[in-house]
Design a protein around this motif. Sequence first.
Motif, PDB file in Angstrom:
ATOM      1  N   ARG A 289     -11.991  52.761  15.911  1.00 42.24           N
ATOM      2  CA  ARG A 289     -11.000  52.164  16.448  1.00 42.24           C
ATOM      3  C   ARG A 289     -10.812  50.736  15.935  1.00 42.24           C
ATOM      4  NH1 ARG A 289      -6.285  53.698  20.211  1.00 42.24           N
ATOM      5  NH2 ARG A 289      -5.437  51.704  20.297  1.00 42.24           N
ATOM      6  N   LEU A 290     -10.107  49.814  15.893  1.00 46.97           N
ATOM      7  CA  LEU A 290     -10.372  48.365  15.786  1.00 46.97           C
ATOM      8  C   LEU A 290      -9.600  47.805  16.595  1.00 46.97           C
ATOM      9  CD1 LEU A 290     -10.374  47.684  12.407  1.00 46.97           C
ATOM     10  CD2 LEU A 290     -12.689  47.672  13.811  1.00 46.97           C
ATOM     11  N   GLY A 291      -8.442  47.973  16.658  1.00 47.17           N
ATOM     12  CA  GLY A 291      -7.201  48.094  17.911  1.00 47.17           C
ATOM     13  C   GLY A 291      -6.406  48.425  17.522  1.00 47.17           C
ATOM     14  N   LYS A 292      -4.878  47.598  18.042  1.00 45.84           N
ATOM     15  CA  LYS A 292      -3.571  47.999  17.361  1.00 45.84           C
ATOM     16  C   LYS A 292      -2.517  46.646  17.318  1.00 45.84           C
ATOM     17  CE  LYS A 292      -1.885  51.792  20.821  1.00 45.84           C
ATOM     18  NZ  LYS A 292      -1.576  52.303  22.091  1.00 45.84           N
TER      19      LYS A 292
ATOM     20  N   TYR B 291      -2.008  41.634  12.818  1.00 50.85           N
ATOM     21  CA  TYR B 291      -2.349  40.831  14.327  1.00 50.85           C
ATOM     22  C   TYR B 291      -3.018  41.433  15.421  1.00 50.85           C
ATOM     23  CZ  TYR B 291      -1.482  36.287  11.798  1.00 50.85           C
ATOM     24  OH  TYR B 291      -1.499  35.372  10.966  1.00 50.85           O
ATOM     25  N   LEU B 292      -4.237  41.768  15.360  1.00 54.51           N
ATOM     26  CA  LEU B 292      -4.840  42.923  16.320  1.00 54.51           C
ATOM     27  C   LEU B 292      -4.704  42.550  17.574  1.00 54.51           C
ATOM     28  CD1 LEU B 292      -6.480  45.112  13.983  1.00 54.51           C
ATOM     29  CD2 LEU B 292      -4.592  45.330  13.765  1.00 54.51           C
ATOM     30  N   LYS B 293      -4.680  43.586  18.293  1.00 54.94           N
ATOM     31  CA  LYS B 293      -4.831  43.587  20.443  1.00 54.94           C
ATOM     32  C   LYS B 293      -5.828  44.692  20.416  1.00 54.94           C
ATOM     33  CE  LYS B 293      -2.179  43.759  24.544  1.00 54.94           C
ATOM     34  NZ  LYS B 293      -1.064  44.144  25.263  1.00 54.94           N
ATOM     35  N   GLN B 294      -7.050  43.670  20.842  1.00 58.19           N
ATOM     36  CA  GLN B 294      -7.982  44.817  21.474  1.00 58.19           C
ATOM     37  C   GLN B 294      -8.267  45.378  21.950  1.00 58.19           C
ATOM     38  OE1 GLN B 294     -11.313  42.432  20.237  1.00 58.19           O
ATOM     39  NE2 GLN B 294     -11.431  43.197  17.559  1.00 58.19           N
ATOM     40  N   SER B 295      -8.725  46.273  23.459  1.00 56.94           N
ATOM     41  CA  SER B 295      -9.193  46.358  24.824  1.00 56.94           C
ATOM     42  C   SER B 295      -9.730  45.115  25.150  1.00 56.94           C
ATOM     43  CB  SER B 295      -9.719  47.779  25.110  1.00 56.94           C
ATOM     44  OG  SER B 295     -11.044  47.367  23.642  1.00 56.94           O
TER      45      SER B 295
ATOM     46  N   LEU C  54     -15.712  40.068  24.471  1.00 54.54           N
ATOM     47  CA  LEU C  54     -16.972  39.654  23.651  1.00 54.54           C
ATOM     48  C   LEU C  54     -17.009  39.652  22.964  1.00 54.54           C
ATOM     49  CD1 LEU C  54     -18.737  44.076  24.689  1.00 54.54           C
ATOM     50  CD2 LEU C  54     -18.522  41.100  25.535  1.00 54.54           C
ATOM     51  N   LEU C  55     -15.388  40.155  21.852  1.00 54.38           N
ATOM     52  CA  LEU C  55     -15.014  39.081  20.063  1.00 54.38           C
ATOM     53  C   LEU C  55     -13.789  38.702  20.285  1.00 54.38           C
ATOM     54  CD1 LEU C  55     -15.547  43.048  18.601  1.00 54.38           C
ATOM     55  CD2 LEU C  55     -17.522  41.247  18.868  1.00 54.38           C
ATOM     56  N   ASN C  56     -14.167  37.677  19.360  1.00 54.50           N
ATOM     57  CA  ASN C  56     -12.441  37.314  18.838  1.00 54.50           C
ATOM     58  C   ASN C  56     -12.039  38.386  18.492  1.00 54.50           C
ATOM     59  OD1 ASN C  56     -14.138  34.352  19.124  1.00 54.50           O
ATOM     60  ND2 ASN C  56     -14.464  34.547  17.077  1.00 54.50           N
ATOM     61  N   SER C  57     -10.068  37.441  18.699  1.00 55.51           N
ATOM     62  CA  SER C  57      -8.924  38.798  18.334  1.00 55.51           C
ATOM     63  C   SER C  57      -9.271  39.143  16.682  1.00 55.51           C
ATOM     64  CB  SER C  57      -7.962  38.302  18.250  1.00 55.51           C
ATOM     65  OG  SER C  57      -7.798  36.125  17.206  1.00 55.51           O
ATOM     66  N   LEU C  58      -9.299  39.817  16.070  1.00 56.17           N
ATOM     67  CA  LEU C  58      -8.777  40.204  14.684  1.00 56.17           C
ATOM     68  C   LEU C  58      -7.789  39.821  14.080  1.00 56.17           C
ATOM     69  CD1 LEU C  58     -10.918  43.627  15.189  1.00 56.17           C
ATOM     70  CD2 LEU C  58     -11.900  41.584  14.349  1.00 56.17           C
ATOM     71  N   VAL C  59      -7.729  39.568  12.641  1.00 54.68           N
ATOM     72  CA  VAL C  59      -7.175  39.525  12.119  1.00 54.68           C
ATOM     73  C   VAL C  59      -7.204  40.609  10.520  1.00 54.68           C
ATOM     74  CG1 VAL C  59      -5.212  37.757  10.573  1.00 54.68           C
ATOM     75  CG2 VAL C  59      -5.978  37.156  13.285  1.00 54.68           C
ATOM     76  N   VAL C  60      -6.034  40.878  10.072  1.00 55.31           N
ATOM     77  CA  VAL C  60      -6.139  41.781   8.901  1.00 55.31           C
ATOM     78  C   VAL C  60      -5.381  41.354   7.886  1.00 55.31           C
ATOM     79  CG1 VAL C  60      -6.023  44.114   8.533  1.00 55.31           C
ATOM     80  CG2 VAL C  60      -6.973  43.634  10.156  1.00 55.31           C
TER      81      VAL C  60
END
Length: 175
Positions: free
Chosen positions: A106-109, A126-130, A136-142
């Motif tokens: 799971r990468l996020g919502k 644009y994903l919102k992570q836990s 720990l990580l930068n925000s994710l963009v898919v």
Amino acid sequence: MYVLGKQLQDLPIISLQTGQTVARSGKPIIDPDKLEIQAFYCLSGLVVQSMAVLLVRDIRQLGRDGILIDSLEEIEDATEIVRLADLIRQRFSPIGLPVVNESGIRLGKVEEYTVKLDGYQIQKLYLKQSVLKNLLLNSLVVDRSQIMEVTVKQIVVRDATVKEPLLGPQPVTQK
């Protein structure tokens, strides 16, 4: 031109025929198979239909100030458009859907998405992570090209790592 999905909502819909605001844009109607916006719900204004929609093909111009259409007749009753019936029934929205990779991690919502106005395709998620992953990580963009499958329950994207090396190490030869 690219815009965030939330910037497409609550825009005035202006008729070029009268120069008046005839409605406001509501939630988009999205085709999950193509990840494209097909239409927008229309809110209040001069529209009298209970489920009024504006097809994207009827939009003359879309800008930050509003949506331009030829006339009020471009806004139609959703029950009369057969090809939208399934999409309206599905009520698909990528916002809040979990995103997992091929391995099942799971990468996020999905928190937001970007739309390319030439074609109304969703280009980036644009994903919102836990909280822990966010620290720990930068925000994710898919990107759209990474998406493999879209269902009502989740979005599956390609793994970010290569499972097998494409080429082995090459020996260095001297002449």
